[in-house]
Design a protein around this motif. Structure first.
Motif, PDB file in Angstrom:
ATOM      1  N   THR A   1       7.790  -9.617  -5.979  1.00 20.03           N
ATOM      2  CA  THR A   1       7.366  -8.233  -6.192  1.00 20.03           C
ATOM      3  C   THR A   1       5.916  -8.051  -5.771  1.00 20.03           C
ATOM      4  OG1 THR A   1       8.914  -7.929  -8.039  1.00 20.03           O
ATOM      5  CG2 THR A   1       7.034  -6.417  -7.919  1.00 20.03           C
ATOM      6  N   ALA A   2       5.063  -8.994  -6.162  1.00 17.29           N
ATOM      7  CA  ALA A   2       3.647  -8.932  -5.778  1.00 17.29           C
ATOM      8  C   ALA A   2       3.490  -9.058  -4.270  1.00 17.29           C
ATOM      9  CB  ALA A   2       2.865 -10.033  -6.492  1.00 17.29           C
ATOM     10  N   LEU A   3       4.286  -9.920  -3.661  1.00 20.63           N
ATOM     11  CA  LEU A   3       4.242 -10.090  -2.212  1.00 20.63           C
ATOM     12  C   LEU A   3       4.630  -8.798  -1.495  1.00 20.63           C
ATOM     13  CD1 LEU A   3       4.142 -11.754   0.427  1.00 20.63           C
ATOM     14  CD2 LEU A   3       6.486 -12.493  -0.074  1.00 20.63           C
ATOM     15  N   LEU A   4       5.726  -8.188  -1.896  1.00 20.60           N
ATOM     16  CA  LEU A   4       6.170  -6.947  -1.256  1.00 20.60           C
ATOM     17  C   LEU A   4       5.142  -5.832  -1.440  1.00 20.60           C
ATOM     18  CD1 LEU A   4      10.016  -6.803  -1.973  1.00 20.60           C
ATOM     19  CD2 LEU A   4       8.793  -7.838  -0.061  1.00 20.60           C
ATOM     20  N   ARG A   5       4.507  -5.817  -2.606  1.00 23.50           N
ATOM     21  CA  ARG A   5       3.483  -4.793  -2.856  1.00 23.50           C
ATOM     22  C   ARG A   5       2.300  -4.982  -1.911  1.00 23.50           C
ATOM     23  NH1 ARG A   5       2.280  -6.049  -7.908  1.00 23.50           N
ATOM     24  NH2 ARG A   5       4.102  -4.947  -8.701  1.00 23.50           N
ATOM     25  N   ARG A   6       1.898  -6.231  -1.711  1.00 19.27           N
ATOM     26  CA  ARG A   6       0.779  -6.518  -0.806  1.00 19.27           C
ATOM     27  C   ARG A   6       1.143  -6.161   0.644  1.00 19.27           C
ATOM     28  NH1 ARG A   6      -2.774 -10.678  -2.571  1.00 19.27           N
ATOM     29  NH2 ARG A   6      -3.716 -10.563  -0.504  1.00 19.27           N
ATOM     30  N   ILE A   7       2.362  -6.518   1.037  1.00 21.45           N
ATOM     31  CA  ILE A   7       2.801  -6.222   2.396  1.00 21.45           C
ATOM     32  C   ILE A   7       2.862  -4.709   2.624  1.00 21.45           C
ATOM     33  CG2 ILE A   7       4.755  -6.360   3.992  1.00 21.45           C
ATOM     34  CD1 ILE A   7       3.182  -8.931   3.801  1.00 21.45           C
ATOM     35  N   GLN A   8       3.380  -3.979   1.654  1.00 20.58           N
ATOM     36  CA  GLN A   8       3.456  -2.523   1.783  1.00 20.58           C
ATOM     37  C   GLN A   8       2.062  -1.913   1.867  1.00 20.58           C
ATOM     38  OE1 GLN A   8       6.344  -0.614   2.201  1.00 20.58           O
ATOM     39  NE2 GLN A   8       4.756   0.845   2.792  1.00 20.58           N
ATOM     40  N   SER A   9       1.118  -2.457   1.101  1.00 22.70           N
ATOM     41  CA  SER A   9      -0.257  -1.969   1.146  1.00 22.70           C
ATOM     42  C   SER A   9      -0.870  -2.185   2.527  1.00 22.70           C
ATOM     43  CB  SER A   9      -1.101  -2.686   0.082  1.00 22.70           C
ATOM     44  OG  SER A   9      -2.458  -2.307   0.166  1.00 22.70           O
ATOM     45  N   GLU A  10      -0.610  -3.356   3.114  1.00 22.61           N
ATOM     46  CA  GLU A  10      -1.105  -3.622   4.476  1.00 22.61           C
ATOM     47  C   GLU A  10      -0.484  -2.643   5.472  1.00 22.61           C
ATOM     48  OE1 GLU A  10      -3.386  -5.631   5.396  1.00 22.61           O
ATOM     49  OE2 GLU A  10      -3.610  -7.128   3.828  1.00 22.61           O
ATOM     50  N   ARG A  11       0.801  -2.374   5.307  1.00 25.76           N
ATOM     51  CA  ARG A  11       1.480  -1.419   6.196  1.00 25.76           C
ATOM     52  C   ARG A  11       0.890  -0.023   6.040  1.00 25.76           C
ATOM     53  NH1 ARG A  11       7.735  -1.401   5.470  1.00 25.76           N
ATOM     54  NH2 ARG A  11       7.654  -3.043   7.057  1.00 25.76           N
ATOM     55  N   ASP A  12       0.624   0.385   4.806  1.00 28.02           N
ATOM     56  CA  ASP A  12       0.039   1.696   4.551  1.00 28.02           C
ATOM     57  C   ASP A  12      -1.350   1.824   5.174  1.00 28.02           C
ATOM     58  OD1 ASP A  12       2.303   2.355   3.121  1.00 28.02           O
ATOM     59  OD2 ASP A  12       1.392   2.000   1.152  1.00 28.02           O
ATOM     60  N   ASN A  13      -2.022   0.699   5.360  1.00 27.46           N
ATOM     61  CA  ASN A  13      -3.347   0.697   5.969  1.00 27.46           C
ATOM     62  C   ASN A  13      -3.287   0.614   7.497  1.00 27.46           C
ATOM     63  OD1 ASN A  13      -4.830   0.898   3.583  1.00 27.46           O
ATOM     64  ND2 ASN A  13      -4.800  -1.316   3.246  1.00 27.46           N
ATOM     65  N   GLY A  14      -2.069   0.753   8.032  1.00 29.16           N
ATOM     66  CA  GLY A  14      -1.917   0.828   9.472  1.00 29.16           C
ATOM     67  C   GLY A  14      -1.725  -0.489  10.181  1.00 29.16           C
ATOM     68  N   ARG A  15      -1.513  -1.546   9.445  1.00 26.34           N
ATOM     69  CA  ARG A  15      -1.330  -2.849  10.070  1.00 26.34           C
ATOM     70  C   ARG A  15       0.161  -3.131  10.289  1.00 26.34           C
ATOM     71  NH1 ARG A  15      -4.864  -7.484   7.657  1.00 26.34           N
ATOM     72  NH2 ARG A  15      -4.936  -8.057   9.875  1.00 26.34           N
ATOM     73  N   SER A  16       0.463  -3.887  11.312  1.00 28.76           N
ATOM     74  CA  SER A  16       1.844  -4.238  11.650  1.00 28.76           C
ATOM     75  C   SER A  16       2.261  -5.459  10.846  1.00 28.76           C
ATOM     76  CB  SER A  16       1.955  -4.528  13.146  1.00 28.76           C
ATOM     77  OG  SER A  16       3.260  -4.904  13.498  1.00 28.76           O
TER      78      SER A  16
END
Length: 210
Positions: free
Chosen positions: A29-44
């Motif tokens: 859950t923490a991993l997916l949250r971090r990945i989604q945050s990176e995506r929201d910041n415009g990163r691939s």
């Protein structure tokens, strides 16, 4: 890819972030949250997991409470780049790795991906097996890490913080993939008192069946 995107990507340096803890601590859950945050910041971003873990299928990383994200399932990380292609690999800024303990080549992959390819690597995995011994290469990566997050679960028997994973069954191999039917998170007291834990688990299982 436009010039602005190239400049943005070149401004990032490689990073390694490790999320560890027992089973049912919310690592995925923490991993997916971090990945989604990176995506929201415009990163691939891209998610990777071991093809050994087929509990919820091979095309998604899935948390115990049902949250999921598409992923690539590979037998080892050294084949990941070849599987998706070098061009696709070069476009990703962030690589999430779930159940990192199953990858024997985790250390070498992180060295190359972060130090040379300037990727951000976010790993979730068990720090210890059911015997409280180092599991796979997760702990080997800690010296490479920018951050290390240790999560805890809730002891299934007393509700206190749980740092350890207790195996309910008699199997003794290190790698035994399973969920709540095989494992439970426990505090130190209930880990040490292993036999009472096993008896309680069996009693709870019998009550559920009846």
């Amino acid at each position: 890819m436009d010039v602005a995107a190239v400049r943005l990507r070149s401004s990032f340096h490689g990073e390694v972030h490790v999320i560890i803890g027992p089973m049912f601590a919310g690592k995925t859950t923490a991993l997916l949250r971090r990945i989604q945050s990176e995506r929201d910041n415009g990163r691939s971003v891209v998610m990777v997991k071991s093809s050994k873990d087929s509990r919820y299928g091979l095309d998604c990383v899935v948390t115990h409470d049902g949250k999921k994200m598409p992923c690539f399932a590979v037998p080892n990380l050294s084949t990941f780049r070849a599987q998706i292609g070098h061009e696709a690999y070069n476009k990703f800024d962030v690589i999430g790795i779930d159940e990192g303990q199953f990858f024997e080549d985790l250390y070498d992959f992180c060295c190359e991906a972060a130090d040379i390819d300037k990727k951000t690597i976010i790993i979730a995995g068990l720090d210890g097996d059911y015997m409280r011994r180092s599991f796979g290469s997760v702990l080997d990566v800690i010296p490479l890490a920018d951050t290390v997050t240790k999560l805890t679960a809730r002891c299934e028997l007393c509700g206190r913080r749980a740092f350890f994973t207790f195996r309910k069954t008699a199997e003794t191999q290190t790698e035994l993939i399973g969920g709540a039917d095989v494992y439970m998170p426990v505090c130190r007291q209930h880990y040490v008192n292993g036999q009472p834990v096993t008896d309680s688990a069996r009693s709870a299982s019998e009550c559920t069946m009846n």
